[in-house]
Design a protein around this motif. Structure first.
Motif, PDB file in Angstrom:
ATOM      1  N   TYR B 133       0.782  -1.223   0.000  1.00  0.00           N
ATOM      2  CA  TYR B 133       0.000   0.000   0.000  1.00  0.00           C
ATOM      3  C   TYR B 133       0.816   1.276   0.000  1.00  0.00           C
ATOM      4  N   VAL B 155      -8.398   0.937   6.756  1.00  0.00           N
ATOM      5  CA  VAL B 155      -8.710   2.138   7.547  1.00  0.00           C
ATOM      6  C   VAL B 155      -9.300   1.734   8.892  1.00  0.00           C
ATOM      7  N   THR B 159      -7.577   2.492  12.512  1.00  0.00           N
ATOM      8  CA  THR B 159      -8.267   3.285  13.528  1.00  0.00           C
ATOM      9  C   THR B 159      -8.385   2.530  14.840  1.00  0.00           C
ATOM     10  N   LEU B 160      -8.721   1.239  14.753  1.00  0.00           N
ATOM     11  CA  LEU B 160      -8.970   0.474  15.971  1.00  0.00           C
ATOM     12  C   LEU B 160      -7.692  -0.010  16.638  1.00  0.00           C
ATOM     13  N   LEU B 161      -6.727  -0.427  15.819  1.00  0.00           N
ATOM     14  CA  LEU B 161      -5.604  -1.157  16.391  1.00  0.00           C
ATOM     15  C   LEU B 161      -4.295  -0.385  16.496  1.00  0.00           C
ATOM     16  N   TRP B 162      -4.157   0.714  15.729  1.00  0.00           N
ATOM     17  CA  TRP B 162      -2.887   1.466  15.706  1.00  0.00           C
ATOM     18  C   TRP B 162      -1.702   0.492  15.577  1.00  0.00           C
ATOM     19  N   ARG B 204       2.911  -5.146  19.602  1.00  0.00           N
ATOM     20  CA  ARG B 204       2.651  -4.937  21.019  1.00  0.00           C
ATOM     21  C   ARG B 204       3.834  -5.370  21.871  1.00  0.00           C
ATOM     22  N   LEU B 242      -8.594  -6.367  19.022  1.00  0.00           N
ATOM     23  CA  LEU B 242      -8.787  -5.140  19.801  1.00  0.00           C
ATOM     24  C   LEU B 242      -8.798  -5.438  21.286  1.00  0.00           C
ATOM     25  N   VAL B 243      -9.429  -6.531  21.624  1.00  0.00           N
ATOM     26  CA  VAL B 243      -9.644  -6.841  23.041  1.00  0.00           C
ATOM     27  C   VAL B 243      -8.498  -7.625  23.671  1.00  0.00           C
ATOM     28  N   THR B 244      -7.822  -8.438  22.872  1.00  0.00           N
ATOM     29  CA  THR B 244      -6.845  -9.330  23.488  1.00  0.00           C
ATOM     30  C   THR B 244      -5.393  -8.951  23.275  1.00  0.00           C
ATOM     31  N   THR B 245      -5.087  -7.915  22.488  1.00  0.00           N
ATOM     32  CA  THR B 245      -3.672  -7.569  22.301  1.00  0.00           C
ATOM     33  C   THR B 245      -3.352  -6.265  23.002  1.00  0.00           C
TER      34      THR B 245
END
Lengths: 89, 245
Positions: B133, B155, B159-162, B204, B242-245
């Motif tokens: 990309y 996108v 937005t959610l994960l950065w 992470r 989103l929730v687990t990392t």
């Protein structure tokens, strides 16, 4: 710190800011109530804009397909010499 | 300078893991191209075939006769067992200190392998991931719809994960072997969400990740293994990450 915690902290901070705006009436109450809606809508529009811009600028490489075909031809010649079956199904 | 670089290449060994299923023709072409583009590099190819009925393994055995059994390792499995486990299986047989993962269908062109290696040497990165990309990269053979979903998905994920990388679902990557072993042990997803999970977890954990532009020409021979309910799987994957990392 888990990522979700970061996001939650950010949301809590924004909410606290919004609630303090409600309390202190710096901005007329009627506007303040609508701020979260404006925020969400702006976020949505920004997202759509990013998708649109990205779509327009999507890098393409048609010449690579041509180069790949050349590579495949070259590879087939070599492999056939070595006795490897390179016919497509 | 050239002499120095050659010595550096000699010390590093690159294990290239290629999972295959029904890639009789593509695998031969791929192997030829890899050997063409890595003339001065110590590497091996580990082909993890999931019991292909089309004779992929026979082709690999022929290739072993041409290039040597020490350069091409066939580590087959009895049936389709999934991508993640294919990498784990391949890892067990890697003798290199670096591992490259790439697709067998020629959408990942071996000509980028030197740029992965170079980038890693220049920056000392733990992971070098190919991105389609950015300028210098790109895709070919994608319909407008596919580009749209790809862009929208990207996108949303950004937005959610950065995540810190521009191409999350890409699977053309170079890992330090120890890093791959560490990251893969904590990943549980399947399919391309697995690729996303790998790079997000690595990010992470603070691993140094670099990107190189790659071009992606959609599958030439064979049928693409993309199916139907991708969007649902993708969204579920995003929420999970989103929730687990």
């Amino acid at each position: 710190m888990k990522h979700i915690v970061k996001i939650m902290t950010l949301l809590v901070a924004i909410s606290a800011f919004w609630m303090s705006l409600l309390q202190t009436s710096l901005i007329p109450r009627s506007y303040t109530w609508l701020l979260p809606l404006y925020f969400i809508v702006s976020l949505g529009c920004y997202g759509l804009l990013m998708v649109g811009v990205g779509l327009m600028q999507f890098p393409t490489c048609p010449q690579e397909a041509v180069l790949l075909q050349q590579d495949i031809k070259e590879a087939k010649v070599f492999l056939e010499q070595k006795g490897i079956d390179v016919s497509s199904d | 300078m050239e002499e120095q670089r050659k010595h550096k290449d000699d010390k590093n060994k690159y294990s290239i893991i290629v999972p295959t299923y029904n890639e009789r023709l593509n695998i031969a072409l791929l192997v030829y191209l890899v050997f063409n583009h890595l003339p001065d590099v110590d590497f091996e190819m580990i082909i993890v075939d999931d019991g292909s009925p089309d004779g992929t393994q026979d082709v690999v055995k022929k290739l072993q006769e041409v290039y040597g059994e020490d350069r091409i390792l066939l580590r087959a499995r009895p049936k389709k067992l999934g991508l993640g486990t294919a990498y784990v299986h391949g890892l067990k047989h890697c003798s290199g200190n670096f591992v490259v993962i790439m697709d067998a269908d020629l959408s990942h062109h071996p000509k980028y392998l030197p740029s992965f290696i170079k980038k890693q040497m220049e920056t000392g990165a733990s992971i070098v991931t190919g991105t389609r990309y950015v300028k210098g990269g790109g895709v070919h053979g994608w319909t407008l719809m596919r580009k749209l979903t790809s862009r929208g998905a990207n996108v949303l994920a950004q937005t959610l994960l950065w995540p810190g990388v521009s191409d999350l679902t890409g699977s053309f990557r170079l890992y330090k072997k120890s890093v791959l072993e560490d990251v893969i042990s904590s990943c549980v997803s399947k399919g391309y969400v697995f690729q996303m999970e790998m790079i997000v977890r690595a990010s992470r954990k603070g691993y140094h990740i670099e990107e190189v532009p790659i071009t992606f020409v959609d599958r030439v021979y064979g049928t693409s293994k993309l199916g139907g309910s991708e969007i649902v799987e993708y969204l579920k994957g995003l929420v999970y990450l989103l929730v687990t990392t």
